[in-house]
Design a protein around this motif. Structure first.
Motif, PDB file in Angstrom:
ATOM      1  N   CYS A 103       0.868  -1.181   0.000  1.00  7.91           N
ATOM      2  CA  CYS A 103       0.000   0.000   0.000  1.00  7.91           C
ATOM      3  C   CYS A 103       0.908   1.236   0.000  1.00  7.91           C
ATOM      4  CB  CYS A 103      -0.880  -0.029   1.251  1.00  7.91           C
ATOM      5  SG  CYS A 103      -1.971   1.391   1.369  1.00  7.91           S
ATOM      6  N   ARG A 127       3.330  -1.542  -7.569  1.00  8.21           N
ATOM      7  CA  ARG A 127       2.532  -0.464  -6.999  1.00  8.21           C
ATOM      8  C   ARG A 127       3.135  -0.092  -5.643  1.00  8.21           C
ATOM      9  NH1 ARG A 127      -2.598   0.014  -4.317  1.00  8.21           N
ATOM     10  NH2 ARG A 127      -1.182   1.149  -2.947  1.00  8.21           N
ATOM     11  N   LYS A 132       0.159   9.394   0.387  1.00 12.91           N
ATOM     12  CA  LYS A 132      -0.947   8.546   0.816  1.00 12.91           C
ATOM     13  C   LYS A 132      -2.164   9.345   1.264  1.00 12.91           C
ATOM     14  CE  LYS A 132      -1.180   4.904   0.810  1.00 12.91           C
ATOM     15  NZ  LYS A 132      -1.582   4.071  -0.362  1.00 12.91           N
ATOM     16  N   HIS A 273      -8.492  -3.378  -1.877  1.00 13.34           N
ATOM     17  CA  HIS A 273      -9.372  -2.368  -1.276  1.00 13.34           C
ATOM     18  C   HIS A 273     -10.837  -2.776  -1.393  1.00 13.34           C
ATOM     19  CE1 HIS A 273      -5.577  -0.276  -1.820  1.00 13.34           C
ATOM     20  NE2 HIS A 273      -5.929   0.408  -0.752  1.00 13.34           N
ATOM     21  N   GLU A 299      -2.402  -5.572  -3.375  1.00 11.25           N
ATOM     22  CA  GLU A 299      -1.463  -5.168  -2.318  1.00 11.25           C
ATOM     23  C   GLU A 299      -0.698  -6.377  -1.779  1.00 11.25           C
ATOM     24  OE1 GLU A 299      -3.056  -0.853  -0.868  1.00 11.25           O
ATOM     25  OE2 GLU A 299      -3.642  -2.552   0.382  1.00 11.25           O
ATOM     26  N   ASP A 310      -2.882  -0.744   5.540  1.00  8.56           N
ATOM     27  CA  ASP A 310      -3.578  -1.811   4.817  1.00  8.56           C
ATOM     28  C   ASP A 310      -2.940  -3.199   4.927  1.00  8.56           C
ATOM     29  OD1 ASP A 310      -5.553  -0.049   4.155  1.00  8.56           O
ATOM     30  OD2 ASP A 310      -4.922   0.244   2.074  1.00  8.56           O
ATOM     31  N   GLN A 313      -5.248  -6.430   4.426  1.00  7.23           N
ATOM     32  CA  GLN A 313      -5.671  -6.837   3.074  1.00  7.23           C
ATOM     33  C   GLN A 313      -4.486  -7.173   2.176  1.00  7.23           C
ATOM     34  OE1 GLN A 313      -7.780  -3.187   2.351  1.00  7.23           O
ATOM     35  NE2 GLN A 313      -6.232  -2.371   0.988  1.00  7.23           N
TER      36      GLN A 313
END
Ligand code: PEP
Ligand code: MN
Length: 351
Positions: A103, A127, A132, A273, A299, A310, A313
């Motif tokens: 993330c 990524r 943020k 997400h 992620e 995050d 996840q």
């Protein structure tokens, strides 16, 4: 209405066409494409008279009447998929685009480990957020410029292309210097000042769907970027707000085929997400491949339990590797489907 100029039309010829259209009371917006200039026409007036008059001009290749308010991104404007080539990789073509990474960019060691891990597992894009958008001002806000430099380092080490978020129009230039793809976060989908600036950034844009945005609003936001000069936009379904609380958001998986009917732009699914829960990510990835998405934004963190954002996840590297392996049979079917589609399009184009 969209007017395509002949291949080597001069600026003066473009100007003549614009003047002619404006004489009918319309506003024009011309875009210099790779090969030719296209002119978008908006406003109220006698469409048929204007269309017939412009069609008769020698420097005009063709004129298409478009009813959707998102003209450039609509299927009516272009039936074939938009292929985005970036750093030797493809989005929207015959390759399924896998974008993976943490993330947030947190440290050199973290981003390098993540990059090496996802590259080994078959991702082509890294990524990682340097800027943020956090719900709370007390949460980690990102390493900003330092994070961009670390992403570049990870790119040099692995050859992955970089996808990273730009939050403000003020940061467009610095992010474009370090990123291959400019991500617009869900919370910024309708930041029109940012979208306009991205029209001139010279990089493809990954536009995430807003938390409570309709498909049409997503397309209108993409239209902003394209109308301001940048036709390389891919869309991202990342889950929307509903009454359901079992998942962080509700993945509108149906938005993928809906978008495929409405637009020629590539569509990416973000299962992280959309669910907020790592155990649900692999199933949603399979669904995204099966339903015809062009890629995934996942992620992945080398140590999700230590993630600054995050973590719940995020897959760890081993989980991501396994997921990529399990995805292979689905990806083979996806590739066959793309080949069949290309063959059908080619035969339909033959006289
Ligand atoms: C992200 O990609 O880390 C992110 C902040 O996503 P979204 O804008 O979809 O919430
Ligand atoms: Mn995130």
């Amino acid at each position: 209405m969209i007017i395509s100029m002949k291949l080597h039309a001069t600026p003066q010829e473009v100007e003549e066409v614009c003047k002619q259209v404006e004489a009918f009371g319309y506003k024009v917006h011309s875009i210099q494409g790779e090969e030719r200039v296209v002119i978008g026409v908006v406003g109220l007036g006698d469409v048929t008279a204007c269309l017939e008059s412009v069609e008769a001009m020698l420097q005009v290749e063709n004129v298409v009447r478009i009813s959707a308010p998102y003209k450039f991104v609509s299927k009516e404007f272009r039936a074939a998929r938009t292929l985005i080539r970036v750093d030797g990789k493809e989005i929207g073509g015959r390759e399924f685009a896998v974008m993976a990474g943490p993330c947030s960019v947190e440290s050199e060691e973290q981003i390098l480990r993540a990059a090496e891990g996802v590259a080994r597992a078959g991702a082509k894009f890294l990524r990682g957020g340097a800027f943020k958008p956090r719900t709370s001002p007390y949460e980690f806000q990102g390493l900003e410029r330092e994070g961009l430099k670390l992403l570049q380092k990870a790119k040099r080490a692995t050859g992955l292309a970089i996808v990273t978020e730009v939050m403000s129009d003020r940061d467009v230039a610095v992010v474009a210097e370090h990123a291959d793809i400019m991500q617009v976060g869900a919370r910024n989908m309708q930041n029109f000042v940012l979208l306009k600036a991205l029209g001139k950034c010279g990089r493809p844009v990954l536009l995430k769907r807003g938390l409570s945005s309709t498909v049409k609003e997503l397309l209108m936001s993409a239209e902003y970027v394209v109308a301001h000069g940048n036709s390389e936009v891919c869309l991202c379904e990342r889950g929307i707000r509903t009454f359901e609380t079992a998942t962080r958001n509700t993945c509108d998986i149906c938005a993928v085929p809906v978008l495929n009917e409405m637009t020629h732009l590539p569509v990416i699914v973000d299962p992280s997400h959309a669910t907020g829960k790592r155990s649900l990510v692999p199933a949603l990835c399979r669904a995204a491949v099966a339903i015809g998405a062009d890629g995934l934004l996942v992620e992945v963190h080398p140590a999700p339990e230590k993630a600054f954002s995050d973590g719940a996840q995020s897959l760890n590297i081993a989980q991501f590797e396994k997921m990529m392996q399990d995805l292979q049979p689905y990806l083979r079917l996806w590739q066959e489907a793309r080949k069949t589609e290309a063959a059908e399009l080619a035969s339909a184009a033959k006289p």
